[in-house]
Write a protein that holds these residues in place. Structure first.
Motif, PDB file in Angstrom:
ATOM      1  N   SER A  89     -52.855 -48.868 -60.606  1.00 47.04           N
ATOM      2  CA  SER A  89     -53.617 -47.737 -60.060  1.00 47.04           C
ATOM      3  C   SER A  89     -52.718 -46.842 -59.205  1.00 47.04           C
ATOM      4  N   GLN A  90     -51.759 -47.433 -58.490  1.00 45.15           N
ATOM      5  CA  GLN A  90     -50.799 -46.637 -57.719  1.00 45.15           C
ATOM      6  C   GLN A  90     -49.965 -45.759 -58.658  1.00 45.15           C
ATOM      7  N   GLN A  91     -49.551 -46.340 -59.787  1.00 47.59           N
ATOM      8  CA  GLN A  91     -48.762 -45.586 -60.763  1.00 47.59           C
ATOM      9  C   GLN A  91     -49.594 -44.455 -61.349  1.00 47.59           C
ATOM     10  N   GLN A  92     -50.859 -44.768 -61.656  1.00 42.49           N
ATOM     11  CA  GLN A  92     -51.756 -43.731 -62.188  1.00 42.49           C
ATOM     12  C   GLN A  92     -51.929 -42.600 -61.178  1.00 42.49           C
ATOM     13  N   LEU A  93     -52.107 -42.966 -59.916  1.00 46.73           N
ATOM     14  CA  LEU A  93     -52.272 -41.962 -58.866  1.00 46.73           C
ATOM     15  C   LEU A  93     -51.013 -41.098 -58.754  1.00 46.73           C
ATOM     16  N   GLN A  94     -49.873 -41.761 -58.787  1.00 45.81           N
ATOM     17  CA  GLN A  94     -48.603 -41.022 -58.709  1.00 45.81           C
ATOM     18  C   GLN A  94     -48.464 -40.080 -59.912  1.00 45.81           C
ATOM     19  N   ASP A  95     -48.783 -40.582 -61.119  1.00 47.52           N
ATOM     20  CA  ASP A  95     -48.711 -39.748 -62.326  1.00 47.52           C
ATOM     21  C   ASP A  95     -49.661 -38.556 -62.214  1.00 47.52           C
ATOM     22  N   SER A  96     -50.869 -38.801 -61.664  1.00 49.62           N
ATOM     23  CA  SER A  96     -51.836 -37.707 -61.491  1.00 49.62           C
ATOM     24  C   SER A  96     -51.297 -36.663 -60.532  1.00 49.62           C
ATOM     25  N   HIS A  97     -50.693 -37.113 -59.439  1.00 47.98           N
ATOM     26  CA  HIS A  97     -50.105 -36.168 -58.475  1.00 47.98           C
ATOM     27  C   HIS A  97     -49.022 -35.326 -59.132  1.00 47.98           C
ATOM     28  N   ILE A  98     -48.171 -35.977 -59.908  1.00 52.45           N
ATOM     29  CA  ILE A  98     -47.090 -35.249 -60.589  1.00 52.45           C
ATOM     30  C   ILE A  98     -47.680 -34.221 -61.551  1.00 52.45           C
ATOM     31  N   GLN A  99     -48.713 -34.636 -62.316  1.00 58.32           N
ATOM     32  CA  GLN A  99     -49.353 -33.703 -63.252  1.00 58.32           C
ATOM     33  C   GLN A  99     -49.963 -32.524 -62.496  1.00 58.32           C
ATOM     34  N   MET A 100     -50.609 -32.831 -61.356  1.00 64.27           N
ATOM     35  CA  MET A 100     -51.224 -31.766 -60.571  1.00 64.27           C
ATOM     36  C   MET A 100     -50.156 -30.816 -60.026  1.00 64.27           C
ATOM     37  N   ILE A 101     -49.077 -31.362 -59.500  1.00 65.31           N
ATOM     38  CA  ILE A 101     -47.981 -30.530 -58.980  1.00 65.31           C
ATOM     39  C   ILE A 101     -47.393 -29.670 -60.098  1.00 65.31           C
ATOM     40  N   ASN A 102     -47.183 -30.274 -61.270  1.00 67.79           N
ATOM     41  CA  ASN A 102     -46.644 -29.516 -62.417  1.00 67.79           C
ATOM     42  C   ASN A 102     -47.603 -28.404 -62.841  1.00 67.79           C
ATOM     43  N   ALA A 103     -48.903 -28.720 -62.818  1.00 67.49           N
ATOM     44  CA  ALA A 103     -49.896 -27.702 -63.195  1.00 67.49           C
ATOM     45  C   ALA A 103     -49.885 -26.560 -62.186  1.00 67.49           C
ATOM     46  N   ILE A 104     -49.784 -26.906 -60.888  1.00 67.15           N
ATOM     47  CA  ILE A 104     -49.730 -25.866 -59.847  1.00 67.15           C
ATOM     48  C   ILE A 104     -48.469 -25.024 -60.028  1.00 67.15           C
ATOM     49  N   ARG A 105     -47.334 -25.665 -60.283  1.00 67.23           N
ATOM     50  CA  ARG A 105     -46.067 -24.928 -60.495  1.00 67.23           C
ATOM     51  C   ARG A 105     -46.190 -23.987 -61.698  1.00 67.23           C
ATOM     52  N   ALA A 106     -46.784 -24.516 -62.779  1.00 69.92           N
ATOM     53  CA  ALA A 106     -46.947 -23.693 -63.984  1.00 69.92           C
ATOM     54  C   ALA A 106     -47.853 -22.503 -63.684  1.00 69.92           C
ATOM     55  N   ASN A 107     -48.891 -22.755 -62.915  1.00 71.14           N
ATOM     56  CA  ASN A 107     -49.817 -21.692 -62.539  1.00 71.14           C
ATOM     57  C   ASN A 107     -49.108 -20.642 -61.686  1.00 71.14           C
ATOM     58  N   VAL A 108     -48.291 -21.134 -60.730  1.00 69.46           N
ATOM     59  CA  VAL A 108     -47.526 -20.227 -59.869  1.00 69.46           C
ATOM     60  C   VAL A 108     -46.572 -19.396 -60.740  1.00 69.46           C
ATOM     61  N   GLU A 109     -45.899 -20.010 -61.697  1.00 71.12           N
ATOM     62  CA  GLU A 109     -44.958 -19.300 -62.582  1.00 71.12           C
ATOM     63  C   GLU A 109     -45.684 -18.220 -63.381  1.00 71.12           C
ATOM     64  N   GLN A 110     -46.864 -18.611 -63.918  1.00 69.24           N
ATOM     65  CA  GLN A 110     -47.635 -17.630 -64.706  1.00 69.24           C
ATOM     66  C   GLN A 110     -48.071 -16.463 -63.825  1.00 69.24           C
ATOM     67  N   THR A 111     -48.474 -16.804 -62.595  1.00 68.48           N
ATOM     68  CA  THR A 111     -48.904 -15.743 -61.678  1.00 68.48           C
ATOM     69  C   THR A 111     -47.728 -14.827 -61.352  1.00 68.48           C
ATOM     70  N   LYS A 112     -46.521 -15.363 -61.170  1.00 66.10           N
ATOM     71  CA  LYS A 112     -45.330 -14.557 -60.888  1.00 66.10           C
ATOM     72  C   LYS A 112     -45.007 -13.648 -62.078  1.00 66.10           C
ATOM     73  N   LYS A 113     -45.160 -14.173 -63.307  1.00 67.30           N
ATOM     74  CA  LYS A 113     -44.841 -13.386 -64.502  1.00 67.30           C
ATOM     75  C   LYS A 113     -45.806 -12.222 -64.658  1.00 67.30           C
ATOM     76  N   ARG A 114     -47.059 -12.412 -64.263  1.00 68.68           N
ATOM     77  CA  ARG A 114     -48.054 -11.350 -64.383  1.00 68.68           C
ATOM     78  C   ARG A 114     -47.798 -10.249 -63.372  1.00 68.68           C
ATOM     79  N   SER A 115     -47.251 -10.617 -62.244  1.00 70.25           N
ATOM     80  CA  SER A 115     -47.085  -9.602 -61.211  1.00 70.25           C
ATOM     81  C   SER A 115     -45.828  -8.831 -61.342  1.00 70.25           C
TER      82      SER A 115
END
Length: 115
Positions: A89-115
């Motif tokens: 469960s700790q590994q799953q939580l860590q993987d979820s955090h990484i996925q969330m961070i990656n999704a936020i980074r991707a979102n930030v990148e997309q937002t930068k490209k639009r602006s």
């Protein structure tokens, strides 16, 4: 003075008293022997009972040791499983955090490209 007849009567009376006492002693000895045998039998039976109870106690102690070992083994296995689940469960939580961070980074990148 005491006559021969009186002496013989006293002797006969003494003999009867002696015989009576002798009979009572014989009866008492017989009763004592019987009681002694009964006591001896009770003592022997008690000794056998003590042996049986000691054997039963040792058997119960051995069963308790085996049961304690089984419970210890089962608890150790459950503890191992719980640790494994916790790690997973700790590994799953860590993987979820990484996925969330990656999704936020991707979102930030997309937002930068639009602006």
């Amino acid at each position: 003075t005491t006559t021969v007849k009186e002496f013989e009567e006293k002797a006969l009376q003494s003999k009867r008293e002696f015989d009576n006492l002798h009979y009572q002693c014989t009866q008492t000895r017989s009763e004592n022997d019987t009681l002694h045998q009964q006591i001896q039998q009770h003592v022997e039976q008690s000794a056998r009972n003590v042996d049986l109870w000691q054997q039963k106690l040792m058997q119960l102690q051995e069963e308790a040791r085996q049961r304690e070992h089984e419970l210890y083994t089962r608890n150790a296995e459950k503890e191992r499983q719980m640790e494994e689940l916790h790690r997973a469960s700790q590994q799953q939580l860590q993987d979820s955090h990484i996925q969330m961070i990656n999704a936020i980074r991707a979102n930030v990148e997309q937002t930068k490209k639009r602006s």
